[in-house]
Motif scaffolding. Sequence first.
Motif, PDB file in Angstrom:
ATOM      1  N   GLU A 229       0.826  -1.201   0.000  1.00 36.85           N
ATOM      2  CA  GLU A 229       0.000   0.000   0.000  1.00 36.85           C
ATOM      3  C   GLU A 229       0.863   1.254   0.000  1.00 36.85           C
ATOM      4  O   GLU A 229       0.523   2.265  -0.633  1.00 36.85           O
TER       5      GLU A 229
ATOM      6  N   THR B 178       0.725   4.060  -2.869  1.00 36.96           N
ATOM      7  CA  THR B 178       0.427   5.451  -2.505  1.00 36.96           C
ATOM      8  C   THR B 178       1.467   6.392  -3.081  1.00 36.96           C
ATOM      9  O   THR B 178       1.135   7.499  -3.536  1.00 36.96           O
TER      10      THR B 178
ATOM     11  N   ASN C 216       0.928   9.553  -5.381  1.00 36.17           N
ATOM     12  CA  ASN C 216       1.503  10.861  -5.041  1.00 36.17           C
ATOM     13  C   ASN C 216       2.144  11.512  -6.255  1.00 36.17           C
ATOM     14  O   ASN C 216       2.087  12.737  -6.430  1.00 36.17           O
TER      15      ASN C 216
ATOM     16  N   ARG D  50      -8.354   5.362  -1.846  1.00 38.25           N
ATOM     17  CA  ARG D  50      -7.347   5.656  -2.867  1.00 38.25           C
ATOM     18  C   ARG D  50      -7.923   5.533  -4.281  1.00 38.25           C
ATOM     19  O   ARG D  50      -7.555   6.295  -5.177  1.00 38.25           O
TER      20      ARG D  50
ATOM     21  N   ASP E 204      -1.130  14.022   4.664  1.00 35.96           N
ATOM     22  CA  ASP E 204      -2.175  13.835   3.651  1.00 35.96           C
ATOM     23  C   ASP E 204      -2.741  15.155   3.133  1.00 35.96           C
ATOM     24  O   ASP E 204      -3.626  15.148   2.260  1.00 35.96           O
TER      25      ASP E 204
ATOM     26  N   ARG F  14      -4.474  16.094  -0.511  1.00 40.28           N
ATOM     27  CA  ARG F  14      -5.209  15.021  -1.170  1.00 40.28           C
ATOM     28  C   ARG F  14      -6.663  15.436  -1.367  1.00 40.28           C
ATOM     29  O   ARG F  14      -7.165  16.350  -0.714  1.00 40.28           O
TER      30      ARG F  14
END
Length: 588
Positions: A44, A48, A52, A146, A216, A219
């Motif tokens: 994960e 991620t 990004n 996600r 985060d 996001r």
Amino acid sequence: MKKFKAFINICLGSAMLLSLTACEEWLEIEPKDRFSDITVWGSEENATMFLNDIYNQFPHLNNETQCFDQYSDNSYVGAEWMNARTIVYTAALSPTSWLAGPWDMWKWGRENNSDAKGQYERIRSCNLFINKVSQSDFSESFKRERLAEARFLRAWFYHYLWMAYGGVPIITDVLDSNGDEEIYYPRSTARETFEFIDSELEDIYMDLPLTQSGSDAGRATRGAALTLKGWVEIFHASELRNPGHDVHRWEKAAATLKQVIDLGIYQLQPTILDLWTEATNGNPEVIFDFQMSKQNGGRREGLFGPVYVKGVQSSWGNMQPTQELVDDYCMSDGLPIDESPLYDPLHPYENREKRFYQSILYDGSMWQGEEIITRVGVGSPNEIDTSSSSDVSNTGYYTRKTLDESVNGADNLQMSNGMANYIFFRYADVLLMYAEALLETGDVNGAALWLPQGGEPGGDKVRTRGGNLPSVNETYPSGVTVNKLRTILRRDRRIELAFEDKRYWDIIRWKIADGPDGVMNRPVGGMKIEDTDGDGVWEYNYHEVCPRTFLERMYYQPIPQYVLDRNPVIRQQNGGEDGWVNGQNPGY
């Protein structure tokens, strides 16, 4: 000709991010993405990091010399080689002379095997992430959030293409075609493309959190998805895409924007100056922004500020407010300059609304402890440049808004040390869009109530924030007509969002750029201040900077010729609801 220097801005991240960026390049054609399955999709955390990197490709304009306000009637660009001068003002758009848009946000795909990505490469990265994560053994909570982010990003990239071109190919599969994902896919219509974007955002917004913080921050959130949804619905409802004024489109936009308001987590800052500093990053007015970092700072102060400060060139002066924008700022009584008794053409900068002083650097204003002088004949290095022989303003104005006065422009140009985030959406924008949508539904009483009074926070909160202006009711106690209220709303939107890359899209969707009265068929204006008689009396004379031409076809960008050359399916598309000719937009 202004002597701008080209520059390269390198965004540095961690070693992991760099390695995964390389992996993304590997993923473009077989067999290399078999190798990346191990490196990227094994955890994960690594997945991620891949996501990004897609965020990192967002077209924020804190380092961009050629911005949307220069394409509009808000700002002039003095450099003769820049797109606003060479293509936009001269109506030179064509399939072989096309615009990639600021930060390449309209760029279709790689051209002639170049390394520069277009939106379809970014869309492919989103498709790949969605495909791999959907098939993974990652936790359901990870996959839910996600995947919603990836679909949000894909919708974001598509909405740039949709606004620029109308209908485009909708690709949700992972193609292996050396980056040419558009090949052999037909264009969907503008309506179909909108429906795809809108339905994607409808599907995913509840899977996103209300807020993001810490590592985060930046996001996608529920409010970001709903605001993007409301924006594309407003665009779809406006004159360009809705000439028949289908009121249901406006009602749909109003309902979505009300959802953003009803989240109850956003609020206006005390003034617009409390938005673009490092200290105010993440303030409650921001809905979605691009996070700057020490490795990836902004250069707005060096690109857009006053050229000379304390005798040193501190900026390229590349965001020069036009006289037309300056004239749209109201007087302190809330009335425009052609209605207010407070306006004095011999002292045009007195008694203006507060947003004027917070947004525009004019002759006599202060910046970093120095008076900015643009008038003629007093030896100021910032004296208006009517010949375009230097970086000094051709209009007699500089930008103040979106700049941090504590940042030294000369240092900023060299070190990219601006730390204010780039704001894509903020709450004031939502309030203004909502008021506009209410007005256009035909609910004039509701729109009027929303604007100047009532228990709910309305668009007038934007107008009156920080004691800027009186409310509409206070300014017009006898009431206003529908057309007058529309004029007020559009003016307030222009002023409130000046230099935030919104105005171009507004004049496009309202379809007010072309024709004899079109705002982009008028010359760029400036203010030349001079004592022509030598009697100590300064005259404020309108100065025509340059002519502009905007043709009706320019509401849509031309499909680049290299795209048509590669895609025989698009070339076969003719007629239909969008009136294409061999796959091309009408008029090109």
